[in-house]
Structures are given as C-alpha cells and as structure tokens.
Design a protein around this motif. Structure first.
Motif, mmCIF file in Angstrom:
data_model
loop_
_atom_site.group_PDB
_atom_site.id
_atom_site.type_symbol
_atom_site.label_atom_id
_atom_site.label_comp_id
_atom_site.label_asym_id
_atom_site.label_seq_id
_atom_site.Cartn_x
_atom_site.Cartn_y
_atom_site.Cartn_z
ATOM 1 N N MET A 76 0.857 -1.185 0.000
ATOM 2 C CA MET A 76 0.000 0.000 0.000
ATOM 3 C C MET A 76 0.899 1.242 0.000
ATOM 4 O O MET A 76 1.989 1.228 0.568
ATOM 5 N N VAL A 77 0.430 2.309 -0.626
ATOM 6 C CA VAL A 77 1.223 3.537 -0.721
ATOM 7 C C VAL A 77 0.439 4.686 -0.102
ATOM 8 O O VAL A 77 -0.767 4.818 -0.311
ATOM 9 N N LYS A 78 1.141 5.502 0.645
ATOM 10 C CA LYS A 78 0.506 6.631 1.312
ATOM 11 C C LYS A 78 0.117 7.704 0.300
ATOM 12 O O LYS A 78 0.893 8.082 -0.575
ATOM 13 N N ARG A 79 -1.100 8.216 0.453
ATOM 14 C CA ARG A 79 -1.601 9.272 -0.417
ATOM 15 C C ARG A 79 -1.535 10.618 0.291
ATOM 16 O O ARG A 79 -1.216 10.708 1.472
ATOM 17 N N ARG A 80 -1.901 11.660 -0.437
ATOM 18 C CA ARG A 80 -1.839 13.002 0.145
ATOM 19 C C ARG A 80 -2.817 13.166 1.301
ATOM 20 O O ARG A 80 -2.581 13.985 2.186
#
Length: 602
Positions: A76-80
């Motif tokens: 999973m990748v962190k979003r703004r």
C-alpha cells in the motif's frame, strides 16, 4: 472537501480536445481552463498542505504492508490525504506527490567524474520500482497531451503511452514506444532540460509528471535487460549518403537513413564519434561509455564512421559530394560568441568548449591508460586552486562550473547579464511555454555545498580584463546593468573588480564555421546558418541537406534529434526519386541497345 475539489480540478484541468489538436485554439482553451480552475486549485492546495507529506524520510512515498511476510505483493502507498491504498492511476496526479529522482549527493559526486544520476548501488537516492510506478501513475488522462506538442517535446514522444506502460509494468513495450519517436532516449533522458514537463497539463493545477526520470528509467532498463539489439536492414537500396558531423543530429540522420536501407557513412573531424555528446557535454552529465555503446550499436547495424575527417580541410568536400548520391550536413553551431573588451587576449581567458573539450580528452586518455607524457599539456586547462569566473549561464555555463569544482578550484563565480528570474511564471510566460523561473542546477548545488553560497551574480556585464606583467589574466572589472527597451544598459559608477585566474566565456554560439558552406556554394540565412527550409531541409545545392544547429541555430539535443529525423525523411524522398529516374533511364538505354543489335541502321 478534498474529494470534491480534486474532482473539480481533475475535470477542468484536462483539455477535452481531440488527441491531434495542436492549434492555438487548443492552447487558448487550456489556458482558459487554468483560469477557471483557480479556486478549485487553491482549495486542493490548502487541503493538501494541511496534511503531512506522503513522502517518507528517505524521500520516497511511504509504503505499508499487511505483515512481515507480505513481501510478494505490491505494498500500500501513502496518499496526500494520509491514507494507505493500492497504487491507482485514475486520480494519481491528485493522490501522489511529484518526486523526481535526486542526483547523487553533491559532496559525494564531486569526488569523481561519474554520472550525476544514481545507479542501483545508490540505494539512498535511486527510486525503487514502487516509486517509479507511483510517479508513472501521476500521468493523467488529459484530452490534449501538450507534453508531446511543439511546446513540449520536439520529437513528439508518446509520453502518456509509455508512462502508462511503466505503470502497468510493461517495460519492454515501453521502450518500443519510446524508440518510435526518439532514436537516443539515453541521451535525452540525461541531458535534456525536459520542456515536456513545462508543458505538462498536470502542471496547471499541481506539479508536472517526472517525465525525464521515467524516460531515463525505461531506456536504462532496456539496455540492462538486453532488449536493445542491432536492427539489420533486410534490404538495401543501393544508394549512398555521406553525413558530415556525428553529433545528435548526425547520428539521428544516419540511424534513420540506414534503417531505410541506404548505405550511410558518417564523417567526424574529431578522433571520436559523438560531436558535442562526446566533447561538449561533460562526463558527469553523460558518460562517454553511454555514447560509445550507442555508436557501436549503429556500427553493428551497418553505419560506417570515419573519424579525423575534417571535411573542407583534410577531405575535399566537392570530392565527397561527387562520390555519394546525397550529402547531409549536421555540422552543429560551433562558432562561439566572443567578448571583445580590453584584455581579451590575455592568457587564461578561454571559450567554454576549449575548456570542456580539453578536460574530456584528458579524462579519456587517463581512462585508457595513456601516460601523462602523451597528454597535450599545452591544451590542458586546469582550474585547480584558481579563482574561476564563468561568464554566461545556461547548460554550458553550469557544465563549466561543475568541471571547475571537480578540478578543486579556489572559488567560482558565474556572471549573468539578465536579472534573476522569478520564482514562478511571469504573466508574459504562460503555460505551456517553457517556464523561465529560478532554478538550481547541479553545478550551482555543488558550489552551494562547498562554499555555502550560490555562484550566480545577476545583471552584470564585463567591462575589461586585467592582466599581470606576464600577460596572464588576474582579474576583471564589471558594471551593473539595467534592462531597457533598447536592451541592457550599463549603470555608470557601478564598477567592481573581481579576482580571476581563469575566465571561461560561455555566451552561446553564433553559427557553424563557414568553410564547408563556402566550398559547396551554399546559401546562408541572415544569421549565417545554412539556409534550408524547416520541414524540407534541402539546401540551395541539389542533393545536399542540412539540419540541426547548423541550420536552426544553437538549441537542445532533442531538437537536434528531431531535425536529424527530418533531414533523413527529406533525403530519403530525394534518393527514391533519384533511384527511380536512374532505373527508368537504365531501362531506356537497354531497350535502345537491343534495337541496335537487331538493326545495324539504328
């Protein structure tokens, strides 16, 4: 609020014109769209700034996995907005931050002449596969991709297509799409200032896509994977072409004509192939192994290179013209702009290309194990321990700064005639034009890291050089200038004296050297470039074509490649017509020969 603002920005920033629309109407529509989205952009920016950055301490987007054993799946990748989600392209330019791959650290790279770009061994700087996919996901589904129009990429790279292929992990297809428009992406991915990013539609409401980084990653992976192999033409036309000059324009011309089936010979006056790629751009920006690798591939594909051949000097240009079916001139723009002020003839005042070429030749001799006694020491320009002043900015000026720093200079100062650019676009510099804004290039960052200050001094012009009793430069005098409607004007009483043991003139180039054009009797334009209409590239002499900087004037490597491809297309059309005429004439003569054998009266 973020969702609604993002939706508004995504809807309005995309120019819903047809994909082929590149007219002024499309530009005005896109500019109007930017104005209409201003309020939505402010809302998006305010919301994004109120959140913590999506980037982690290592400079990449933060990632999260389900557990310690979850290493086979994509994280999973962190979003703004602070959430962790799978990488998604639909709203990527809103969800993720622009994150260009950084150069190697200044104090590290100053210790060598290796390339600025990090390799896989530089784990702290190089982007991971996940980060590359995140950056590719930011490429939006814009109606008119201005990145590949005239204001963006001169070779019309299929940028949205190969960005999407990188996102989909289809790297082999990505290099195929990249090579369709760009012969040498390993060159442009390293040295191009990326006008495509200045024209990126995402830049209307946020930061542009990291197009240059993605291009570089695609082609480097293709070389590493062995996907770039020689393409031997299946058929040959029997027509021959001489290409004069082996810079980016000449190499592109030769590559295209060779693939069209013609026999191509490239003549280069230096001892190595590459032109400015070899001797004009320093090693830290473009490794000479990278240039040689591509040149060797072109040799395997059937192109012949002749070095130490200075056409018009040690090779008769008219003899060359007579021995080939066509000639393509890609000479570059090699006549530098001088600074005719008192003291110009002092020792220690050099043109930028003298400085850079001498340095590169020494590096190549050292690498190949040549003894120091074999160096041309009288041509070697050393900045070690000296106060260096570089007059003129741009890429070449930065290269002179970086080279001086690696020589261990005592100090380096860079004079620029124009005022310091603004931090953001001025009203007369709208999107999608190239943004004329203040930036810090690699050489400036290196000076800052070592000496603690930016080397550039703006709005200044040189009045005279000062010499010592032995005819060496020891300083110079400048005057501050102001920009008026009539151009730069010196301010009286603003004189300053600067110490200088080495002065490098980096003020651009005027035109190609004229001896080839004179010998062939070619027409020149008002700037003394070879006259050939853009898009046609035919000169005033039949069978002679011209392109690149010798026709256009000094410009970017990517423009040189574009012109080289255009020269090849025009030359190919000429060769096909010539071949058809010759074949027709041959058939007619053979028919008459048969008749004469039948009837002695004919």
């Amino acid at each position: 609020m973020l969702a609604s603002a993002a939706k508004a920005a995504a809807t309005k920033c995309a120019v819903r014109a047809s994909a082929s629309a590149r007219t002024a109407t499309a530009t005005r529509s896109a500019t109007a769209t930017a104005t209409a989205t201003r309020s939505a952009t402010r809302a998006l920016s305010t919301k994004a700034e109120s959140k913590e950055s999506a980037l982690a301490e290592d400079g990449r987007h933060e990632v999260w996995r389900e557990g310690i054993y979850d290493h086979d799946n994509e994280p999973m990748v962190k979003r703004r907005d602070g959430t962790y989600q799978p990488i998604d392209k639909l709203r990527g330019f809103l969800n993720y931050e622009r994150n260009p791959e950084p150069y190697r650290k200044p104090l590290e790279r100053l210790l060598d002449w290796e390339e600025l770009n990090p390799t896989e061994t530089h784990v702290d700087e190089a982007h991971t596969e996940v980060e590359r996919k995140v950056q590719a996901a930011r490429c939006m589904d814009c109606g008119t991709p201005f990145c590949q129009t005239e204001t963006g990429c001169p070779v019309s790279n299929l940028i949205p297509e190969w960005n999407n292929l990188v996102y989909a992990d289809q790297w082999h297809d990505a290099i195929e799409r990249l090579h369709k428009t760009n012969n040498f992406p390993e060159f442009t991915g390293r040295v191009c200032p990326a006008p495509c990013e200045g024209a990126c539609v995402a830049g209307l409401v946020d930061q542009p896509i990291t197009i240059k980084n993605i291009e570089y990653a695609i082609v480097d992976r293709a070389w590493n994977e062995g996907w770039i192999q020689p393409r031997i033409p299946k058929e040959r036309s029997g027509m021959t072409v001489a290409v004069v000059g082996s810079g980016p324009s000449g190499l592109a011309t030769a590559d295209q004509l060779n693939q069209m089936g013609h026999k191509v010979t490239v003549y280069e006056r230096e001892d190595r192939v590459g032109g400015l790629l070899t001797y004009g751009i320093p090693n830290m920006k473009l490794s000479k192994d990278t240039v040689e690798r591509r040149a060797n591939l072109l040799r395997e594909e059937g192109i012949e290179f002749v070095t130490n051949a200075d056409i018009g000097r040690n090779v008769d240009v008219n003899e060359l013209y007579a021995n080939y079916d066509a000639m393509c001139l890609t000479l570059g723009s090699t006549k530098p702009r001088d600074l005719p002020v008192p003291g110009r003839d002092l020792k220690g005042v050099h043109f930028a290309m003298e400085f850079l070429t001498a340095n590169q030749k020494k590096l190549l001799l050292t690498k190949e194990g040549a003894l120091e006694s074999q160096w041309e020491k009288e041509k070697w320009i050393n900045a070690a321990g000296k106060d260096v002043i570089v007059i003129g900015g741009g890429d070449t000026g930065t290269d002179c700064i970086g080279t001086s720093m690696r020589h261990r200079c005592k100090s380096v100062t860079n004079f620029e005639l124009m005022p310091q650019p603004p931090a953001e676009r001025a009203p007369d510099n709208p999107w999608p034009q190239w943004p004329r804004v203040f930036g810090v290039d690699y050489g400036h960052a290196e000076v800052q890291a070592v000496f603690g200050k930016d080397p550039r001094v703006y709005s200044v012009m040189t009045k005279e050089f000062i010499g010592d009793d032995e005819g060496n430069v020891k300083g110079l005098v400048t005057q501050d200038v102001e920009i008026t409607d009539q151009g730069p004007k010196a301010i009286e009483g603003s004189e300053r004296e600067w110490p200088a043991d080495l002065v490098v003139l980096s003020m651009g180039f005027l035109s190609p050297e004229d001896y080839v054009a004179e010998d062939l009797g070619l027409d020149l334009d008002q700037r003394n470039n070879i006259h050939a209409v853009y898009g046609d590239y035919r000169t005033s002499v039949e069978g002679v074509f011209a392109g690149g900087d010798c026709r256009r004037g000094q410009s970017l490597v990517v423009w040189a490649i574009h012109e080289g491809r255009g020269v090849a297309d025009s030359c190919d059309e000429y060769l096909q017509q010539k071949r058809e005429v010759e074949m027709t004439a041959g058939k007619q003569s053979s028919a008459f020969a048969n008749l004469s054998s039948i009837s002695p009266n004919i």
